[in-house]
Design a protein around this motif. Structure first.
Motif, PDB file in Angstrom:
ATOM      1  N   ARG A   1       0.352   4.018  -2.417  1.00  0.00           N
ATOM      2  CA  ARG A   1      -0.154   5.182  -2.210  1.00  0.00           C
ATOM      3  C   ARG A   1       1.378   6.374  -2.726  1.00  0.00           C
ATOM      4  O   ARG A   1       1.395   7.642  -3.994  1.00  0.00           O
ATOM      5  CB  ARG A   1       0.244   5.774  -1.377  1.00  0.00           C
ATOM      6  CG  ARG A   1      -0.253   6.622  -0.605  1.00  0.00           C
ATOM      7  CD  ARG A   1      -0.024   7.819   1.433  1.00  0.00           C
ATOM      8  NE  ARG A   1      -1.558   6.391   1.781  1.00  0.00           N
ATOM      9  CZ  ARG A   1      -1.687   5.189   3.004  1.00  0.00           C
ATOM     10  NH1 ARG A   1      -0.963   5.242   2.908  1.00  0.00           N
ATOM     11  NH2 ARG A   1      -2.971   4.708   2.500  1.00  0.00           N
TER      12      ARG A   1
ATOM     13  N   MET B   1      -4.624  12.946  -0.332  1.00  0.00           N
ATOM     14  CA  MET B   1      -4.076  11.440   0.607  1.00  0.00           C
ATOM     15  C   MET B   1      -5.652  10.944   0.499  1.00  0.00           C
ATOM     16  O   MET B   1      -5.006  10.131   0.557  1.00  0.00           O
ATOM     17  CB  MET B   1      -3.295  12.140   2.109  1.00  0.00           C
ATOM     18  CG  MET B   1      -1.941  12.208   1.681  1.00  0.00           C
ATOM     19  SD  MET B   1      -0.893  11.248   0.817  1.00  0.00           S
ATOM     20  CE  MET B   1      -0.813   9.900   1.309  1.00  0.00           C
TER      21      MET B   1
ATOM     22  N   TYR C   1       0.395   7.317  -7.060  1.00  0.00           N
ATOM     23  CA  TYR C   1      -0.466   7.589  -6.909  1.00  0.00           C
ATOM     24  C   TYR C   1       0.107   9.069  -6.653  1.00  0.00           C
ATOM     25  O   TYR C   1      -0.424  10.012  -6.848  1.00  0.00           O
ATOM     26  CB  TYR C   1      -1.606   7.424  -6.056  1.00  0.00           C
ATOM     27  CG  TYR C   1      -1.737   6.179  -6.438  1.00  0.00           C
ATOM     28  CD1 TYR C   1      -2.848   6.481  -7.789  1.00  0.00           C
ATOM     29  CD2 TYR C   1      -2.109   5.539  -6.095  1.00  0.00           C
ATOM     30  CE1 TYR C   1      -3.603   6.121  -9.070  1.00  0.00           C
ATOM     31  CE2 TYR C   1      -2.910   4.117  -7.070  1.00  0.00           C
ATOM     32  CZ  TYR C   1      -3.718   4.481  -7.793  1.00  0.00           C
ATOM     33  OH  TYR C   1      -4.640   3.497  -8.550  1.00  0.00           O
TER      34      TYR C   1
ATOM     35  N   LEU D   1       0.829  -1.454   0.478  1.00  0.00           N
ATOM     36  CA  LEU D   1       0.062  -0.021  -0.285  1.00  0.00           C
ATOM     37  C   LEU D   1       0.781   1.186   0.288  1.00  0.00           C
ATOM     38  O   LEU D   1       0.721   2.906  -0.455  1.00  0.00           O
ATOM     39  CB  LEU D   1      -0.939  -0.041   1.371  1.00  0.00           C
ATOM     40  CG  LEU D   1      -2.274  -1.163   1.084  1.00  0.00           C
ATOM     41  CD1 LEU D   1      -2.714  -1.505   2.303  1.00  0.00           C
ATOM     42  CD2 LEU D   1      -3.018  -1.016  -0.367  1.00  0.00           C
ATOM     43  N   LYS D   2       2.013   1.158   0.558  1.00  0.00           N
ATOM     44  CA  LYS D   2       2.466   2.339   0.910  1.00  0.00           C
ATOM     45  C   LYS D   2       3.287   2.668  -0.507  1.00  0.00           C
ATOM     46  O   LYS D   2       3.463   3.999  -0.889  1.00  0.00           O
ATOM     47  CB  LYS D   2       3.992   2.040   1.649  1.00  0.00           C
ATOM     48  CG  LYS D   2       3.091   2.237   3.313  1.00  0.00           C
ATOM     49  CD  LYS D   2       5.037   2.571   4.315  1.00  0.00           C
ATOM     50  CE  LYS D   2       4.314   2.119   5.853  1.00  0.00           C
ATOM     51  NZ  LYS D   2       5.944   1.785   6.652  1.00  0.00           N
TER      52      LYS D   2
ATOM     53  N   ILE E   1      -6.224   9.666  -2.682  1.00  0.00           N
ATOM     54  CA  ILE E   1      -5.448   8.672  -2.985  1.00  0.00           C
ATOM     55  C   ILE E   1      -6.323   7.267  -2.366  1.00  0.00           C
ATOM     56  O   ILE E   1      -6.060   6.158  -2.548  1.00  0.00           O
ATOM     57  CB  ILE E   1      -4.482   9.066  -2.674  1.00  0.00           C
ATOM     58  CG1 ILE E   1      -3.554  10.151  -3.639  1.00  0.00           C
ATOM     59  CG2 ILE E   1      -3.132   7.778  -2.495  1.00  0.00           C
ATOM     60  CD1 ILE E   1      -2.316  10.360  -3.288  1.00  0.00           C
ATOM     61  N   ASP E   2      -5.951   7.329  -0.915  1.00  0.00           N
ATOM     62  CA  ASP E   2      -6.569   6.831  -0.752  1.00  0.00           C
ATOM     63  C   ASP E   2      -8.308   5.726  -0.812  1.00  0.00           C
ATOM     64  O   ASP E   2      -8.183   4.243  -0.843  1.00  0.00           O
ATOM     65  CB  ASP E   2      -6.856   6.865   1.136  1.00  0.00           C
ATOM     66  CG  ASP E   2      -5.015   7.209   1.967  1.00  0.00           C
ATOM     67  OD1 ASP E   2      -4.481   6.675   1.208  1.00  0.00           O
ATOM     68  OD2 ASP E   2      -5.487   7.717   2.805  1.00  0.00           O
TER      69      ASP E   2
ATOM     70  N   ILE F   1      -7.492   3.266  -3.509  1.00  0.00           N
ATOM     71  CA  ILE F   1      -6.536   2.858  -3.300  1.00  0.00           C
ATOM     72  C   ILE F   1      -7.083   1.419  -2.742  1.00  0.00           C
ATOM     73  O   ILE F   1      -7.571   0.657  -2.751  1.00  0.00           O
ATOM     74  CB  ILE F   1      -5.330   2.396  -2.436  1.00  0.00           C
ATOM     75  CG1 ILE F   1      -3.974   3.655  -3.263  1.00  0.00           C
ATOM     76  CG2 ILE F   1      -4.659   1.391  -2.530  1.00  0.00           C
ATOM     77  CD1 ILE F   1      -2.707   3.578  -2.431  1.00  0.00           C
TER      78      ILE F   1
END
Length: 58
Positions: free
Chosen positions: A40, A51, A43, A36-37, A54-55, A58
């Motif tokens: 992120r 953010m 993106y 996930l990092k 973006i979350d 994802i």
């Protein structure tokens, strides 16, 4: 998609496809935070999104 639908789809896969799916699941469960990092970070570099946006992506 329900659990039953997902199970039916997985059971209908060829052995090669099944093994690929199992490998992906194992990778995701082994280090989900690292995956996930990286997603992120990708993106953030390519999209002028917040953010929170973006979350959500994802």
């Amino acid at each position: 998609m329900s659990t039953a639908e997902l199970t039916a789809k997985i059971e209908s896969l060829s052995l090669e496809d099944y093994n690929m799916i199992m490998m992906l699941v194992e990778r995701l469960t082994a280090k989900p935070s690292d995956i996930l990092k990286r997603a992120r970070g990708k993106y953030v570099r390519t999209n002028p999104m917040s953010m929170e946006e973006i979350d959500d992506e994802i």
